[in-house]
Enzyme design. Structure first.
Site, PDB file in Angstrom:
ATOM      1  N   PRO A   2      -4.931 -11.541   0.563  1.00 17.60           N
ATOM      2  CA  PRO A   2      -4.957 -10.469   1.559  1.00 17.60           C
ATOM      3  C   PRO A   2      -4.031  -9.309   1.203  1.00 17.60           C
ATOM      4  O   PRO A   2      -2.824  -9.475   1.060  1.00 17.60           O
ATOM      5  CB  PRO A   2      -4.478 -11.161   2.844  1.00 17.60           C
ATOM      6  CG  PRO A   2      -4.413 -12.610   2.533  1.00 17.60           C
ATOM      7  CD  PRO A   2      -4.299 -12.748   1.073  1.00 17.60           C
ATOM      8  N   GLU A   3      -4.628  -8.142   1.033  1.00 18.73           N
ATOM      9  CA  GLU A   3      -3.879  -6.905   0.888  1.00 18.73           C
ATOM     10  C   GLU A   3      -4.297  -6.013   2.058  1.00 18.73           C
ATOM     11  O   GLU A   3      -4.953  -6.485   2.986  1.00 18.73           O
ATOM     12  CB  GLU A   3      -4.180  -6.241  -0.462  1.00 18.73           C
ATOM     13  CG  GLU A   3      -3.905  -7.170  -1.649  1.00 18.73           C
ATOM     14  CD  GLU A   3      -4.237  -6.560  -2.998  1.00 18.73           C
ATOM     15  OE1 GLU A   3      -4.252  -5.316  -3.109  1.00 18.73           O
ATOM     16  OE2 GLU A   3      -4.489  -7.314  -3.939  1.00 18.73           O
TER      17      GLU A   3
END
Length: 299
Positions: A2-3
């Site tokens: 997750p960015e």
DNA sequence: AGCTCTTCCTGAAAGC
DNA sequence: TGCTTTCAGGAAGAGC
């Protein structure tokens, strides 16, 4: 992993089901990723969710007491970082529990917020209302909000590799390895380029590339490599549009050269050796005539 | 200032 | 086939 685009997608999903709901019970499995699990288990029950926002890669859940009695607990924020493999989903309480699920936050509508994290590189903490500004102070600019002049200022005077700067959450918050590599490809910059050696035009291209890549990834609901899913458990689709990330040995979409992978700034970095030419060897002949400032005390 | 190394953790993949 | 080793990586901290 997750960015910014993945976290943004999760937040938009949580925003559909969480605001207005009260938390009725908290249970933890393993807690080594939680700053103060006892405090969270004690303070969350009875609080109502006022809103969900994103701060860089952090998910920020605003909690407020019901009513306005004098003795009511003060509002505070429940902040979550998904690390490498964290997942936050909203599901009916009776549903089977996925492996590596370590946080259960029962809601007043029969559902619960669950936190699943295989590697437990995530983080959970509480921040008092008065402490949010300080928390934000540890983070750099939101990449989708930073203006060109600020971007030039932050990057143009740094001697670090441009990849290291993109990953530095104190400069820009929310970019990780995928979007750093994808942005550099679109700006045609090698990840090992030293930021202060880039021209204004190159830095502006990077500023633009970062925003375009992140916006496109959000439209695709993020990239699902490894374990990422959104708050409904659905995968994203931006991984299908990656130009370089995890495409080692495959032909560049632009010039057909084979995509290469190298360690830059301690991270696996993917780039096209033809579209993103390597910088001159460090310490090699410098022909630029820029005077070198030592203390950086200008401007 | 900025680099490298280490730590945390698990599962996939490579090596034997 | 089945074991062991290696690797990936976000972030923080140590040491240079």
């Amino acid at each position: 992993m997750p960015e910014l685009p993945e976290v943004e997608t999760v937040v938009r999903g949580l925003r559909v089901s969480l605001p207005g709901r009260a938390i009725v019970e908290v249970r933890f499995g393993k807690t080594d990723f939680v700053d103060n699990p006892a405090e969270i288990a004690e303070r969350l029950p009875g609080m109502r969710i006022a809103g969900v926002t994103r701060l860089g890669k952090f998910i920020c859940i605003a909690l407020a007491a019901e009513g306005a009695r004098a003795a009511a607990p003060s509002p505070f924020y429940f902040i979550i970082h998904l690390g490498m493999t964290g997942q936050l989903t909203v599901i009916r309480s009776g549903e089977p529990v996925a492996a590596h699920t370590h946080g259960f936050f029962a809601l007043d509508d029969g559902r619960e917020l669950r936190y699943t994290d295989i590697r437990r590189f995530g983080r959970m903490l509480l921040v008092p209302e008065a402490g949010l500004a300080e928390f934000k102070g540890h983070l750099g600019h939101e990449p989708l909000e930073i203006g060109a002049e600020e971007f030039l200022r932050d990057f143009g005077s740094r001697r670090a590799r441009v990849k290291a700067l993109l990953l530095d959450q104190k400069i820009l918050c929310g970019i990780g390895n995928i979007y750093a590599d994808e942005s550099l490809f679109r700006a045609r910059l090698h990840p090992a380029r030293i930021a202060e050696n880039l021209t204004r035009k190159q830095l502006l291209a990077l500023h633009r590339a970062v925003r375009e890549v992140l916006a496109a990834a959000i439209r695709c609901r993020g990239s699902s490599v490894s374990d990422y899913v959104d708050s409904e458990g659905k995968r994203g689709e931006f991984q299908l549009r990656h130009r370089v990330y995890q495409r080692t040995g495959k032909p560049c979409f632009r010039c057909k050269a084979k995509i290469r992978r190298a360690i830059v700034a301690g991270r696996g970095s993917h780039f096209c050796p033809r579209c993103q030419p390597a910088p001159r060897k460090r310490g090699g002949a410098r022909k630029d005539l820029k005077p070198r400032m030592h203390a950086g005390a200008d401007g």
